[in-house]
Scaffold this active site. Sequence first.
Site, PDB file in Angstrom:
ATOM      1  N   HIS A  69      -4.885  -6.345   4.624  1.00 24.94           N
ATOM      2  CA  HIS A  69      -4.678  -5.124   5.414  1.00 24.94           C
ATOM      3  C   HIS A  69      -5.988  -4.703   6.085  1.00 24.94           C
ATOM      4  O   HIS A  69      -6.011  -4.264   7.221  1.00 24.94           O
ATOM      5  CB  HIS A  69      -4.163  -4.019   4.481  1.00 24.94           C
ATOM      6  CG  HIS A  69      -3.397  -2.951   5.185  1.00 24.94           C
ATOM      7  ND1 HIS A  69      -2.876  -1.872   4.517  1.00 24.94           N
ATOM      8  CD2 HIS A  69      -3.072  -2.778   6.503  1.00 24.94           C
ATOM      9  CE1 HIS A  69      -2.250  -1.089   5.404  1.00 24.94           C
ATOM     10  NE2 HIS A  69      -2.360  -1.614   6.606  1.00 24.94           N
ATOM     11  N   HIS A  81      -1.550  -6.679   0.587  1.00 25.21           N
ATOM     12  CA  HIS A  81      -1.955  -5.318   0.244  1.00 25.21           C
ATOM     13  C   HIS A  81      -2.089  -5.178  -1.272  1.00 25.21           C
ATOM     14  O   HIS A  81      -1.518  -5.960  -2.022  1.00 25.21           O
ATOM     15  CB  HIS A  81      -0.849  -4.307   0.616  1.00 25.21           C
ATOM     16  CG  HIS A  81      -0.392  -4.346   2.022  1.00 25.21           C
ATOM     17  ND1 HIS A  81      -0.850  -3.464   2.961  1.00 25.21           N
ATOM     18  CD2 HIS A  81       0.511  -5.136   2.653  1.00 25.21           C
ATOM     19  CE1 HIS A  81      -0.242  -3.708   4.122  1.00 25.21           C
ATOM     20  NE2 HIS A  81       0.580  -4.718   3.965  1.00 25.21           N
ATOM     21  N   THR A 101      -1.162  -1.931  -4.017  1.00 29.80           N
ATOM     22  CA  THR A 101      -0.369  -0.693  -3.972  1.00 29.80           C
ATOM     23  C   THR A 101      -1.219   0.549  -4.196  1.00 29.80           C
ATOM     24  O   THR A 101      -0.816   1.645  -3.811  1.00 29.80           O
ATOM     25  CB  THR A 101       0.708  -0.708  -5.076  1.00 29.80           C
ATOM     26  OG1 THR A 101       0.050  -0.867  -6.337  1.00 29.80           O
ATOM     27  CG2 THR A 101       1.691  -1.850  -4.859  1.00 29.80           C
ATOM     28  N   GLU A 122       3.008  -6.528  -1.145  1.00 31.07           N
ATOM     29  CA  GLU A 122       2.238  -5.565  -1.928  1.00 31.07           C
ATOM     30  C   GLU A 122       1.994  -6.143  -3.319  1.00 31.07           C
ATOM     31  O   GLU A 122       2.912  -6.675  -3.950  1.00 31.07           O
ATOM     32  CB  GLU A 122       3.023  -4.247  -2.086  1.00 31.07           C
ATOM     33  CG  GLU A 122       3.194  -3.458  -0.810  1.00 31.07           C
ATOM     34  CD  GLU A 122       2.000  -2.543  -0.490  1.00 31.07           C
ATOM     35  OE1 GLU A 122       1.042  -2.499  -1.304  1.00 31.07           O
ATOM     36  OE2 GLU A 122       2.040  -1.895   0.565  1.00 31.07           O
TER      37      GLU A 122
HETATM   38 ZN   LIG Z   1      -2.134  -1.924   2.613  1.00 28.94          ZN
END
Ligand SMILES: [Zn+2]
Length: 199
Positions: free
Chosen positions: A107, A4, A6, A69
């Site tokens: 993601h 991911h 942030t 993240e």
């Molecule tokens: Zn994400």
Amino acid sequence: MVIHYTAMTSAEAALKRLCLPEAEVSAHYLIGADGTTWQMVREEDRAWHAGAGEWRGLTDINSRSIGIELDNTGATPFAEAQMAALEVLLPVILSRWDISPENVIGHSDMAPGRKIDPGPRFDWQRLERQQLAAQRGHSDGPQDAPMDHFRTLARDIGFTSNVDDDTLLAAVRLRYRPWGSGPLVPADFTPLGHTALWT
Ligand SMILES: [Zn+2]
């Protein structure tokens, strides 16, 4: 293994949010732009990073994955120190849990249309070169209607979410051809392991 960004302006702000119970988001790791790595959730515990989505026919990704993240707003390239830290962390986790490179995903791969991180600036090729993400070979395949064929191939590599053609195409492009736009073209098939045969 889900990667991911942030979408926040600093690692400190992200850390704060990821540790707030009422925010209802968490991840196993956060890597700052300077390469600092924080672990927030034990790998064997569930973190709330993935949400609704599907990969290789599996849902409840939160219960089956480790989330990393990366401190990045989504609008800038990922810092070298950060990528280097990711390359240190990833192989350790992959070997500890016996995760194959095919299951190192963004993601956006599991939540097409809902999520776009880690976005077009994330350097997947860099991970592929180190077998830390799946690289596709090139071969010829059978061909029915191009979009049906594309859907089949995308499903085979894990994009099983039930979304419309445009959303699926956008998600696969985010991962493999972030510069791609417009309608489906033969080049969209290459990363899926096939050469498009239609003219
Ligand atoms: Zn994400």
